[in-house]
Design a protein around this motif. Structure first.
Motif, short mmCIF file in Angstrom:
data_model
loop_
_atom_site.label_atom_id
_atom_site.label_comp_id
_atom_site.label_asym_id
_atom_site.label_seq_id
_atom_site.Cartn_x
_atom_site.Cartn_y
_atom_site.Cartn_z
N MET A 104 21.29 108.60 85.48
CA MET A 104 20.47 109.97 85.84
C MET A 104 21.47 110.45 86.82
SD MET A 104 18.05 111.43 85.47
CE MET A 104 17.16 112.78 85.98
N ARG A 105 22.16 109.88 87.73
CA ARG A 105 23.26 110.25 88.77
C ARG A 105 24.28 110.94 87.94
NH1 ARG A 105 23.40 105.05 92.55
NH2 ARG A 105 21.83 105.68 94.02
N LEU A 106 24.77 110.48 86.89
CA LEU A 106 25.80 111.20 86.00
C LEU A 106 25.20 112.19 85.48
CD1 LEU A 106 27.14 108.15 84.30
CD2 LEU A 106 28.46 109.62 86.23
N ARG A 107 23.80 112.43 84.82
CA ARG A 107 23.34 113.83 84.37
C ARG A 107 23.30 114.70 85.60
NH1 ARG A 107 24.40 111.37 80.53
NH2 ARG A 107 23.48 110.60 78.96
N GLN A 108 22.90 114.20 86.76
CA GLN A 108 22.87 115.08 87.81
C GLN A 108 24.11 115.91 88.10
OE1 GLN A 108 21.26 112.27 90.56
NE2 GLN A 108 19.30 113.69 90.76
N ALA A 109 25.26 115.17 88.10
CA ALA A 109 26.57 115.53 88.29
C ALA A 109 27.09 116.57 87.29
CB ALA A 109 27.78 114.42 88.31
N GLU A 110 26.59 116.10 86.01
CA GLU A 110 26.83 117.13 84.78
C GLU A 110 26.13 118.60 85.08
OE1 GLU A 110 25.38 115.12 81.24
OE2 GLU A 110 26.82 113.71 81.58
N VAL A 111 24.86 118.60 85.76
CA VAL A 111 24.10 119.81 85.83
C VAL A 111 25.14 120.66 87.17
CG1 VAL A 111 22.30 120.84 87.18
CG2 VAL A 111 21.99 119.06 85.20
N VAL A 112 25.41 119.78 87.93
CA VAL A 112 26.17 120.60 89.15
C VAL A 112 27.43 121.11 88.41
CG1 VAL A 112 27.62 120.23 91.21
CG2 VAL A 112 25.67 119.07 90.86
N ARG A 113 28.27 120.46 87.62
CA ARG A 113 29.51 120.90 86.85
C ARG A 113 29.24 122.17 86.10
NH1 ARG A 113 30.86 121.00 82.09
NH2 ARG A 113 29.41 119.46 81.48
N ARG A 114 28.02 122.19 85.36
CA ARG A 114 27.60 123.23 84.67
C ARG A 114 27.32 124.36 85.37
NH1 ARG A 114 24.63 120.84 80.97
NH2 ARG A 114 22.57 121.09 82.32
N VAL A 115 26.53 124.32 86.51
CA VAL A 115 26.21 125.37 87.32
C VAL A 115 27.30 126.30 87.83
CG1 VAL A 115 24.97 125.96 89.40
CG2 VAL A 115 24.01 124.67 87.80
N VAL A 116 28.37 125.10 88.55
CA VAL A 116 29.56 125.73 88.97
C VAL A 116 30.69 126.42 87.73
CG1 VAL A 116 31.67 125.17 89.97
CG2 VAL A 116 29.65 124.10 90.86
N GLU A 117 30.52 125.98 86.76
CA GLU A 117 31.41 126.63 85.65
C GLU A 117 30.61 128.06 85.11
OE1 GLU A 117 31.39 123.94 82.37
OE2 GLU A 117 33.32 122.91 83.38
N GLU A 118 29.09 128.13 85.08
CA GLU A 118 28.74 129.28 85.01
C GLU A 118 28.37 130.50 85.96
OE1 GLU A 118 24.94 127.59 83.46
OE2 GLU A 118 25.56 126.97 81.43
N PHE A 119 28.83 130.20 87.34
CA PHE A 119 28.78 131.12 88.29
C PHE A 119 29.90 132.03 88.18
CE2 PHE A 119 29.80 132.51 92.57
CZ PHE A 119 28.47 133.20 92.60
N ASP A 120 29.62 133.32 87.74
CA ASP A 120 30.48 134.34 87.56
C ASP A 120 30.43 135.18 88.83
OD1 ASP A 120 31.94 136.44 86.76
OD2 ASP A 120 30.70 136.96 85.11
#
Length: 188
Positions: A104-120
């Motif tokens: 679950m911690r790794l899934r949370q880190a993936e969400v953070v990564r995705r949000v940072v990548e998607e921020f334009d």
């Protein structure tokens, strides 16, 4: 919608830790009720796949049918809780629990990564560009202080959410809070 769903069973945590289920549950929480087909288009999966994973989330109490907006052909699903929590110490008493918490911690880190990548930055106002981001702090704190920080942060976030509920310039925002001790290194 209830505020929180506290998980005490490692099997239930593993159910929600599945990468697609995490995304589906997140979309239902942020964007509201949807059908398996609608969610499938959003995440690039077939409606059969999303339907299966939605049924699993339903089976374990994360989502429910949205009878108010039933469209007749397909079930509409909605999240039952705004937030999922668990006590890592309690769950980590067993190997299965430690594995579930780590996943679950790794899934949370993936969400953070995705949000940072998607921020334009070009799509947002200068005010949003200025405040959006992630910071890290390197401090020397005992577990009690980190626990206090987490508790007080939760209180502040609830207060702010209540104060700004319905504000016309308030899109959904994801706030990430975490604290981990650094890995111990041997003294030279």
């Amino acid at each position: 919608m209830e505020y929180s769903y506290k998980i005490s069973d490692p099997q239930v945590l593993k159910v929600v830790a599945h990468p697609l289920r995490v995304r589906l549950l997140g979309l239902l929480r942020t964007d509201g009720p949807a059908t398996a087909s609608e969610l499938g288009r959003r995440v690039g999966e077939s409606s059969g796949s999303t339907s299966y994973h939605l049924r699993e989330l339903f089976k374990y109490g994360f989502i429910e049918e949205d009878d108010e907006r039933r469209d007749g052909r397909e079930r509409r699903w909605r999240a039952r809780h705004r937030y999922t929590s668990w006590n890592s110490r309690e769950l980590s008493d067993t190997p299965e629990g430690r594995e579930a918490v780590k996943i679950m911690r790794l899934r949370q880190a993936e969400v953070v990564r995705r949000v940072v990548e998607e921020f334009d930055e070009s799509a947002w106002s200068p005010e949003w560009v200025e405040v959006a981001g992630v910071s890290d702090h390197f401090l020397q704190l005992p577990p009690a202080a980190v626990g206090e920080f987490m508790t007080r942060t939760e209180e502040i976030l609830r207060e702010l959410a209540e104060r700004y509920a319905g504000a016309p310039d308030a899109p959904h925002v994801q706030i990430f809070v975490g604290g981990f001790p650094r890995a111990r290194t041997e003294e030279p």
